[in-house]
Structures are given as C-alpha cells and as structure tokens.
Design a protein around this motif. Structure first.
Motif, short mmCIF file in Angstrom:
data_model
loop_
_atom_site.label_atom_id
_atom_site.label_comp_id
_atom_site.label_asym_id
_atom_site.label_seq_id
_atom_site.Cartn_x
_atom_site.Cartn_y
_atom_site.Cartn_z
N THR A 6 0.81 -1.21 0.00
CA THR A 6 0.00 0.00 0.00
C THR A 6 0.85 1.26 0.00
O THR A 6 0.57 2.20 -0.74
N ARG A 7 1.88 1.32 0.81
CA ARG A 7 2.70 2.53 0.88
C ARG A 7 3.35 2.86 -0.46
O ARG A 7 3.26 3.98 -0.93
N ARG A 94 -8.78 9.50 -13.36
CA ARG A 94 -8.92 8.05 -13.50
C ARG A 94 -7.80 7.32 -12.78
O ARG A 94 -8.03 6.29 -12.13
N MET A 95 -6.57 7.86 -12.87
CA MET A 95 -5.44 7.23 -12.18
C MET A 95 -5.66 7.28 -10.67
O MET A 95 -5.41 6.30 -9.96
N GLU A 96 -6.10 8.41 -10.19
CA GLU A 96 -6.38 8.55 -8.76
C GLU A 96 -7.44 7.55 -8.32
O GLU A 96 -7.31 6.91 -7.27
N THR A 100 -7.07 4.51 -5.55
CA THR A 100 -7.85 4.60 -4.30
C THR A 100 -8.90 3.50 -4.22
O THR A 100 -9.64 3.42 -3.24
N ALA A 101 -8.99 2.66 -5.24
CA ALA A 101 -9.93 1.53 -5.22
C ALA A 101 -9.48 0.51 -4.17
O ALA A 101 -8.29 0.44 -3.83
N ASN A 107 -3.20 -4.02 -14.42
CA ASN A 107 -3.35 -3.91 -15.87
C ASN A 107 -4.00 -2.59 -16.27
O ASN A 107 -3.59 -1.94 -17.23
N ALA A 108 -5.02 -2.18 -15.52
CA ALA A 108 -5.68 -0.90 -15.81
C ALA A 108 -4.73 0.27 -15.57
O ALA A 108 -4.71 1.23 -16.34
N VAL A 109 -3.93 0.17 -14.51
CA VAL A 109 -2.95 1.22 -14.22
C VAL A 109 -1.95 1.31 -15.37
O VAL A 109 -1.62 2.41 -15.83
#
Length: 187
Positions: A6-7, A94-96, A100-101, A107-109
């Motif tokens: 996460t970090r 969208r990246m944010e 944050t999901a 893959n989406a990133v």
C-alpha cells in the motif's frame, strides 16, 4: 504484507498526482499574466519558457518583429494543446480512482500510464515543432546568446540553492529546542 504494498502504491499515486498537477499548473497562466509559451513545460532545450520572453530576448537582441513571430508560434502551439489539458485532468482523475480503489488493477494502471505517456508524447512533439519554428526566427547568434544567458541563470540558481542549503545547516545548530526539519530524503 498489505502495508508494504500500500505505501509504495500510495507514493506512486502521489507522485503521479503531483506530476500531472504540475504539468497542468504550468500550462495555466497566472491571473492577469500573458500565458507562458507552451514549451515552458518542455524542458531540456536552451529556449525554455523564460527565454522566450522578457529580459533574455532583449539581451539577445531580438527585434520587435521577431518577438511578434515568436509570440504567434507559441500561441498557435498553446492553442493546439488546449484540449489536452482537460484530457490530462481526466486521465489524472482516473489514475487517482484506480489507486484509491479497494483493489488496485495493475493492468488498468498500466494501460492508463500508457495513455498518459502517449499524451505527453503528442505534447512533446508539438512543442518541439514550435521550438524548431522559433529557432528559424532567431539568428544563430541570438540562439547562442540565449543559450549562454540560460547557462548563467542555471549557475546562479545552483549557487542560490547551495547557499540555501548552507543557511539551513547553519540554522539547525542555532536553536536545539526548535530544529529545522530535515529534508524528506534524510528521514
């Protein structure tokens, strides 16, 4: 395990946010100012945003007619790139959202990162073409003079930053009850 992942992801999201935010901020004129040439965000050239206006042009002997041509070149590039600002904001959002999901879809990133890189490539190409057009307006002597003035500016900035660092070090020992915080990289 989750904290270890996460970090870095949080830091990556923050870096992406700051990078895109800085890109958007550079493209926006300050209230009451004339907009900066769009190549101001395209570093690596001797003729960045500050060189194409004001004192450096005057010191390089750029005529009023040349200034008018330069202004026209960079306004055209600026107008060509206007639509990209909103697209950039949308990609940033969208990246944010991806970071944050609850679960980050790698893959989406990656797909979004590629879209952002492609957008930057389009902007870079347009700005480089504007720089080429501007170089045709200026004489070789003027371009050399601007490059020399920019080199002098970089040296002054380097010295200023060195002086600031020394000032910070001097202040750290001045008051042990209220020390100056260390830079993030030293923590």
């Amino acid at each position: 395990m989750v904290k270890r992942i996460t970090r870095p992801l949080t830091m990556l999201a923050l870096a992406a946010s700051l990078g895109l935010g800085a890109l958007a901020a550079q493209a926006q004129p300050a209230p009451g100012d004339t907009p900066p040439p769009p190549h101001a965000m395209h570093r690596g050239h001797d003729f960045d945003g500050f060189a194409m206006q004001g004192r450096l042009l005057k010191e390089a002997g750029v005529t009023d007619a040349q200034r008018a041509q330069l202004k026209q070149i960079f306004e055209a590039a600026h107008n060509d790139l206007k639509g990209q600002r909103e697209t950039g904001r949308q990609l940033h959002e969208r990246m944010e959202a991806l970071f944050t999901a609850p679960t980050v879809d790698a893959n989406a990133v990656e797909q979004l990162r590629q879209q952002i890189a492609a957008q930057h490539e389009v902007a870079s190409k347009r700005l480089t073409l504007a720089m080429i057009d501007a170089s045709r307006v200026l004489t070789p002597e003027q371009r050399a003079k601007i490059a020399e003035l920019k080199k002098q500016q970089r040296e002054k900035m380097k010295q200023r930053m060195k002086d600031r660092g020394q000032h910070r070090k001097d202040r750290q020992g001045a008051n042990p009850d209220n020390p100056v915080p260390q830079p993030f990289t030293e923590r």
